[in-house]
Scaffold this active site. Structure first.
Site, PDB file in Angstrom:
ATOM      1  N   HIS A 115       0.890  -1.183   0.021  1.00  0.00           N
ATOM      2  CA  HIS A 115       0.095   0.125   0.320  1.00  0.00           C
ATOM      3  C   HIS A 115       0.819   1.369   0.002  1.00  0.00           C
ATOM      4  O   HIS A 115       0.342   2.250  -0.164  1.00  0.00           O
ATOM      5  CB  HIS A 115      -1.052  -0.150   0.995  1.00  0.00           C
ATOM      6  CG  HIS A 115      -1.994  -0.859   1.020  1.00  0.00           C
ATOM      7  ND1 HIS A 115      -3.222  -0.825   0.179  1.00  0.00           N
ATOM      8  CD2 HIS A 115      -2.351  -2.116   1.792  1.00  0.00           C
ATOM      9  CE1 HIS A 115      -3.947  -1.922   0.168  1.00  0.00           C
ATOM     10  NE2 HIS A 115      -3.501  -2.598   1.219  1.00  0.00           N
ATOM     11  N   ALA A 156      -1.554 -22.449  11.948  1.00  0.00           N
ATOM     12  CA  ALA A 156      -2.192 -21.176  12.487  1.00  0.00           C
ATOM     13  C   ALA A 156      -1.272 -20.243  12.831  1.00  0.00           C
ATOM     14  O   ALA A 156      -0.096 -20.578  13.326  1.00  0.00           O
ATOM     15  CB  ALA A 156      -3.110 -21.632  13.425  1.00  0.00           C
ATOM     16  N   ARG A 176       8.366 -21.247   8.507  1.00  0.00           N
ATOM     17  CA  ARG A 176       9.666 -22.182   8.145  1.00  0.00           C
ATOM     18  C   ARG A 176       9.149 -23.366   7.762  1.00  0.00           C
ATOM     19  O   ARG A 176       8.180 -23.879   8.527  1.00  0.00           O
ATOM     20  CB  ARG A 176      10.814 -22.099   9.372  1.00  0.00           C
ATOM     21  CG  ARG A 176      11.226 -20.802   9.272  1.00  0.00           C
ATOM     22  CD  ARG A 176      12.343 -20.757  10.376  1.00  0.00           C
ATOM     23  NE  ARG A 176      13.221 -19.428  10.732  1.00  0.00           N
ATOM     24  CZ  ARG A 176      12.661 -18.406  11.489  1.00  0.00           C
ATOM     25  NH1 ARG A 176      11.687 -18.874  12.454  1.00  0.00           N
ATOM     26  NH2 ARG A 176      13.236 -17.485  11.684  1.00  0.00           N
ATOM     27  N   ARG A 179       7.723 -30.079   7.874  1.00  0.00           N
ATOM     28  CA  ARG A 179       7.989 -31.441   7.362  1.00  0.00           C
ATOM     29  C   ARG A 179       6.768 -31.550   6.127  1.00  0.00           C
ATOM     30  O   ARG A 179       6.086 -30.779   6.184  1.00  0.00           O
ATOM     31  CB  ARG A 179       7.504 -32.475   8.558  1.00  0.00           C
ATOM     32  CG  ARG A 179       6.019 -32.486   8.977  1.00  0.00           C
ATOM     33  CD  ARG A 179       5.752 -33.506   9.922  1.00  0.00           C
ATOM     34  NE  ARG A 179       4.690 -33.111  10.691  1.00  0.00           N
ATOM     35  CZ  ARG A 179       3.308 -33.681  10.334  1.00  0.00           C
ATOM     36  NH1 ARG A 179       3.301 -34.440   9.425  1.00  0.00           N
ATOM     37  NH2 ARG A 179       2.400 -33.475  11.153  1.00  0.00           N
TER      38      ARG A 179
END
Length: 185
Positions: A115, A156, A176, A179
Site C-alpha cells: 500500500h 495457524a 519455516r 515437514r
C-alpha cells in the site's frame, strides 16, 4: 437468490452481503457470498471490484460471513474452488490466484501490496499464488510475492513472506519448513 450480473458464472448472495462490481468478472464457476453455518449470526461480507480491476471464478467458491475482498485498479483476483472462512481479508492490487480445493481458515489476510512505497523494498506490489489442495490455518498472513505450492499446509498464526514448497507444512513468524505432509479437503 442467484444473480446473473451479465457474467458466465452464478452468484449466491446471502443476507448482509454486498457485491460491488465495476470491473470485468468472468469464469464459469459459482460464488456464494456471506455464507453462515446453522446457528451463526450473519455479518457483513463485501466483495468490491473497482474500475480497472478484474475477478475470475473458475469453480465453486464460498465466502463466509465477514469476508472482505478488495480488487483495486490493475488488480486481478482468480478463484478456483474451496472457501474463505469467517473474517478473511484479501487486498488485490496486482494479482492474487487461489487454486482448486483450497481451505482458508478464519481471520487470514492475503495481500499482494504494501500500500505504500518503501526505500530499498522489492516493489510496492507482487503477485500471490496459492496452488491446489492448500490448507491455510487460522490467522495466517500471506504477503506479496509469495507462491504456496500445491498440497501445502500453513499452520495457524504463521506469517508467510517467502515461497512454500508443494506438500510442505510451514509454521512460525516468518513461516519455516516443518515437514512434508499430505491432506485432503
Amino acid at each position: 437468490m442467484f444473480a446473473n450480473l451479465r457474467t458466465p458464472f452464478r452468484v449466491l448472495i446471502y443476507r448482509r452481503a454486498r457485491l460491488s462490481i465495476a470491473g470485468p468478472v468472468s469464469g464459469k464457476g459459482r460464488l456464494a457470498i456471506g455464507k453462515c453455518w446453522p446457528g451463526q449470526v450473519s455479518r457483513g461480507t463485501e466483495v468490491a471490484v473497482r474500475p480497472g480491476g478484474a475477478m475470475q471464478v473458475d469453480g465453486i467458491f464460498a465466502l463466509h460471513r465477514g469476508v472482505e475482498i478488495r480488487v483495486g485498479k490493475g488488480g486481478r483476483l482468480t478463484l478456483g474452488s474451496g472457501y474463505l472462512a469467517d473474517d478473511v481479508r484479501i487486498d488485490c492490487h496486482h494479482a492474487v490466484t487461489i487454486g482448486h480445493r483450497v481451505a482458508i481458515a478464519a481471520r487470514t489476510v492475503i495481500m499482494d501490496t504494501d500500500h505504500h512505497d518503501l526505500t530499498g523494498s522489492r516493489g510496492r506490489t507482487a503477485p500471490v499464488v496459492i496452488g491446489d489442495d492448500v490448507w491455510i490455518g487460522l490467522g495466517v498472513m500471506v504477503l506479496k510475492g509469495v507462491t504456496i505450492g500445491s498440497g501445502a499446509v500453513i499452520a495457524a498464526g504463521s506469517i508467510v513472506v517467502r515461497d512454500v514448497a508443494p506438500g510442505m507444512l510451514v509454521a512460525g513468524s516468518p513461516a519455516r519448513d516443518i515437514r512434508p505432509v499430505t491432506w485432503t479437503i
